[in-house]
Scaffold this motif. Sequence first.
Motif, mmCIF file in Angstrom:
data_model
loop_
_atom_site.group_PDB
_atom_site.id
_atom_site.type_symbol
_atom_site.label_atom_id
_atom_site.label_comp_id
_atom_site.label_asym_id
_atom_site.label_seq_id
_atom_site.Cartn_x
_atom_site.Cartn_y
_atom_site.Cartn_z
ATOM 1 N N CYS A 1 0.841 -1.194 0.000
ATOM 2 C CA CYS A 1 0.000 0.000 0.000
ATOM 3 C C CYS A 1 0.877 1.245 0.000
ATOM 4 O O CYS A 1 1.889 1.294 0.698
ATOM 5 N N HIS B 1 -0.255 4.187 0.947
ATOM 6 C CA HIS B 1 -0.710 5.140 1.958
ATOM 7 C C HIS B 1 0.036 4.897 3.262
ATOM 8 O O HIS B 1 0.720 3.897 3.416
ATOM 9 N N PHE C 1 -2.769 4.691 11.924
ATOM 10 C CA PHE C 1 -3.068 3.586 12.845
ATOM 11 C C PHE C 1 -2.620 2.242 12.292
ATOM 12 O O PHE C 1 -2.836 1.204 12.905
ATOM 13 N N CYS C 2 -2.003 2.235 11.112
ATOM 14 C CA CYS C 2 -1.796 0.983 10.388
ATOM 15 C C CYS C 2 -0.309 0.712 10.165
ATOM 16 O O CYS C 2 0.460 1.628 9.889
ATOM 17 N N ILE D 1 0.543 -1.915 8.043
ATOM 18 C CA ILE D 1 0.632 -2.804 6.875
ATOM 19 C C ILE D 1 1.720 -2.360 5.890
ATOM 20 O O ILE D 1 2.502 -3.191 5.421
ATOM 21 N N PRO D 2 1.835 -1.047 5.568
ATOM 22 C CA PRO D 2 2.899 -0.690 4.618
ATOM 23 C C PRO D 2 4.292 -1.068 5.132
ATOM 24 O O PRO D 2 5.155 -1.460 4.353
ATOM 25 N N TYR E 1 -11.314 2.889 -2.235
ATOM 26 C CA TYR E 1 -11.342 4.218 -1.599
ATOM 27 C C TYR E 1 -12.142 5.179 -2.458
ATOM 28 O O TYR E 1 -12.186 5.022 -3.681
ATOM 29 N N ARG F 1 -5.929 9.408 6.284
ATOM 30 C CA ARG F 1 -6.664 8.524 5.387
ATOM 31 C C ARG F 1 -6.578 8.979 3.943
ATOM 32 O O ARG F 1 -6.642 10.184 3.655
HETATM 33 S S1 SF4 Z 1 -5.211 1.254 6.460
HETATM 34 FE FE1 SF4 Z 1 -4.209 2.812 5.166
HETATM 35 S S2 SF4 Z 1 -2.018 2.313 5.189
HETATM 36 FE FE2 SF4 Z 1 -3.130 0.543 6.004
HETATM 37 S S3 SF4 Z 1 -3.389 -0.773 4.206
HETATM 38 FE FE3 SF4 Z 1 -5.251 0.479 4.368
HETATM 39 S S4 SF4 Z 1 -4.889 2.295 3.095
HETATM 40 FE FE4 SF4 Z 1 -2.905 1.290 3.425
#
Ligand code: SF4
Length: 445
Positions: free
Chosen positions: A151, A153, A157-158, A160-161, A240, A278
């Motif tokens: 990702c 972004h 709070f994430c 994942i990237p 999105y 976001r």
């Molecule tokens: S929450 Fe945001 S950073 Fe995490 S995977 Fe989704 S879009 Fe990407």
Amino acid sequence: MSRQRKARVPRIGFVSLGCPKALVDSERILTQLRAEGYAVSPTYEGADLVVVNTCGFIDAAVEESLGAIGEALDRNGRVVVTGCLGARREAILERHPKVLGITGPQAYQEVMGIVHEHVPKPHDPFMDLVPPQGVRLTPRHYAYLKISEGCNHRCSFCIIPSLRGDLVSRPIAEVMDEAGRLVRAGVKELLVVSQDTSAYGADLRYRLELWNGQPLKARFLDLARALGGLGAWVRLHYVYPYPHVDEVVPLMAEGRVLPYLDIPFQHASPRILKLMRRPAHAEDTLARIRRWREICPQLTLRSTFIVGFPSETDADFETLLDWLEAAQLDRVGCFTYSPVAGAAANDLPDPVPADVAAERHARFMEAAARISTAKLAAKIGTHLRVLVDTVGPDGAVARSPGDAPEIDGVVRIARPGPCQPGDFLDVTITGADAYDLTASPAAAA
Ligand code: SF4
């Protein structure tokens, strides 16, 4: 098959935790294992080694994953860890120093390397034939189709990237090949997943490829249109609200892809969305939703939200409730904020007390349930095409275009007539509660 060929087949146990994206990773590893002649063991005790595909998204998932690794170690002793939590080696080794190996997400080759090291690969080209669609963990009539990894972004709070890296889209011809194989193998519904489905192809600069003699660009609209031509239901997850999503909605109105959008809005207060960093946070989402519904009135909108994000005030929360009331979303999930180790949001001041967050969660879910109840009641008397998931003594359980498996509601049909999982039925809706519908076959209603 000769006696010799029946010689002991090495067996691998597999535990799959986490989201649909992790499930797709599990399917790839299982497909590779089967392709190399390993058998999959349904029990810990019968396995020569166990692979645990973990989730590391929120603290509760980390705990669940660490617990699953512990259980596999207790009951089998030879364990390989992969998946999102694998990116946090130290956390795993601290609790479970005896694991044989650890890899991060999407590390199919690395997982296979560790498996080969500890349970040598069988050498019998006749031993195993993998079906062309691969090995799948979902029922035969629906399948998840992962179109990209990572990702671009950086939601605060994430993590994942940092676990999965930036967006890497699969070439469109490869995605279409896989989708075509799945449909030919009997799949009736394709669930498109990624971290950010609407961003598909941005990293490939929307590269043009030929697929079955047809020029296709690696972009969201072309992909949705081409998938919609395969003859299966196509459901889009993790989209999105970018302006270009508007282009896909007419495909839904035409019936080419399901009139369903899963958009994780997460909040509606501009201040909180900005703190959350976001994507598309500056969009006027209500205007966008209005426009989509004008184009496709039967559109089902699903979303998830976080309440109790650091510094969320009563006013922010009221903004969210007002927004939900105006947006009239069909399907809603809500989490109370919980910090994730390594996430930027952990540094934000003014945490919301747990009791306040819990109360907001309850109020939000109450509002969502009221909207859902009214929306489903309005379907009574309408006709819908549904896809049967299970058939049992109490009738059939099916899903309408507005119901994704596992996360949304179902349509119960007490007397469906002869049918089996994977069949489409035309039904008349006869009843509804907060989340589910009941129906009769259309002709009999
Ligand atoms: S929450 Fe945001 S950073 Fe995490 S995977 Fe989704 S879009 Fe990407």
